[in-house]
Design an enzyme around this catalytic site. Structure first.
Site, short mmCIF file in Angstrom:
data_model
loop_
_atom_site.label_atom_id
_atom_site.label_comp_id
_atom_site.label_asym_id
_atom_site.label_seq_id
_atom_site.Cartn_x
_atom_site.Cartn_y
_atom_site.Cartn_z
CG ASN A 128 44.84 -56.69 -28.99
OD1 ASN A 128 44.52 -55.69 -28.36
ND2 ASN A 128 44.59 -57.92 -28.55
CB CYS A 129 46.73 -51.75 -27.33
SG CYS A 129 47.44 -51.07 -25.81
CG PHE A 130 44.73 -54.78 -23.70
CD1 PHE A 130 44.81 -54.95 -22.33
CD2 PHE A 130 44.30 -53.55 -24.17
CE1 PHE A 130 44.48 -53.94 -21.45
CE2 PHE A 130 43.95 -52.52 -23.31
CZ PHE A 130 44.05 -52.72 -21.94
#
Length: 251
Positions: free
Chosen positions: A138-140
């Site tokens: 997950n990038c976030f």
């Protein structure tokens, strides 16, 4: 940087079309056939975008559905990790002579910082290192020093990624406005961090960030929709776009 850029009206399209549009506009700029570009866009359905080098992801993503429809996976031309789109606003800047990768992040993100400041929201760069994303899907999940977070609480608001070729750069990024808590939990197994933002419409946000780009880069923006010829090329590229290699999903 030139003093006249192209502003493309906000597009709401599929992930494949949006990624093909960024890729095609960048190629035109690299070939000196297109000017620098600023555009904002939204996603016509919930979509997961994978970073260009992200070859592994949870196998369960192959069967993901929302509202009885499969959730598409698309691959970005830029790096980074997976981003869930659909309730966000995405920006893209295509131009040249921004300097090194880090310099380009700093210079391009200035217009985002200025625009949100005009809306009463103070942002700063994150403090994590990109190597920390290697074990994240997950990038976030992590705010690196290329991302923008709320100055007071540290919640990640904008995750950005780049593709460079020579002096040319494509930088685009997701602005996490109203995360879908249920869908985010289904995909990533965690609740999203929800930035505390003032009430605002996407159209007002786009107008504010567009003006911030004019002021920050000292440019003229000429609004120019995509032509029929451009649409034909982009849709052809979208059909040819590489699909994620599902054989490498984590099993």
């Amino acid at each position: 940087m030139g003093d006249r850029w192209r502003l493309i009206p906000t597009l709401n399209e599929s992930g494949a079309v949006q990624m093909a549009t960024d890729r095609w506009l960048f190629e035109q700029h690299v070939q000196a056939a297109g000017p620098p570009v600023l555009r904002f866009y939204t996603w016509s359905e919930p979509t997961i975008s994978l970073g260009f080098h992200q070859r592994r992801y949870p196998a369960a993503w192959e069967q993901l559905q929302w509202a009885d429809r499969p959730i598409p996976l698309v691959r970005r031309p830029t790096g980074g990790r997976a981003v869930l789109h659909g309730d966000d606003l995405t920006y893209a800047v295509i131009g040249s002579q921004f300097g090194s990768r880090r310099d380009a992040y700093c210079r391009i993100c200035r217009f985002l910082i200025a625009g949100w400041q005009a809306l009463g929201v103070e942002l700063r760069f994150g403090e994590g290192r990109s190597v920390g994303l290697r074990n994240q899907a997950n990038c976030f999940a992590l705010a690196t020093d290329a991302d923008l977070v709320l100055a007071d609480g540290g919640e990640k608001l904008i995750g950005s990624a780049q593709y460079l070729r020579g002096a040319a750069v494509l930088q685009h990024g997701s602005i996490a406005l109203y995360p879908n808590r249920s869908l985010h939990g289904q995909i990533f197994g965690t609740e999203p961090l929800e930035p505390r933002l003032p009430p605002l419409s996407r159209s007002h946000l786009v107008a504010t960030l567009t003006q911030a780009a004019r002021d920050t880069f000292s440019i003229e923006l000429e609004e120019q929709p995509l032509s029929d010829r451009e649409w034909a090329a982009i849709r052809a590229l979208a059909q040819e776009q590489e699909l994620p290699d599902r054989s490498r999903a984590d099993r």
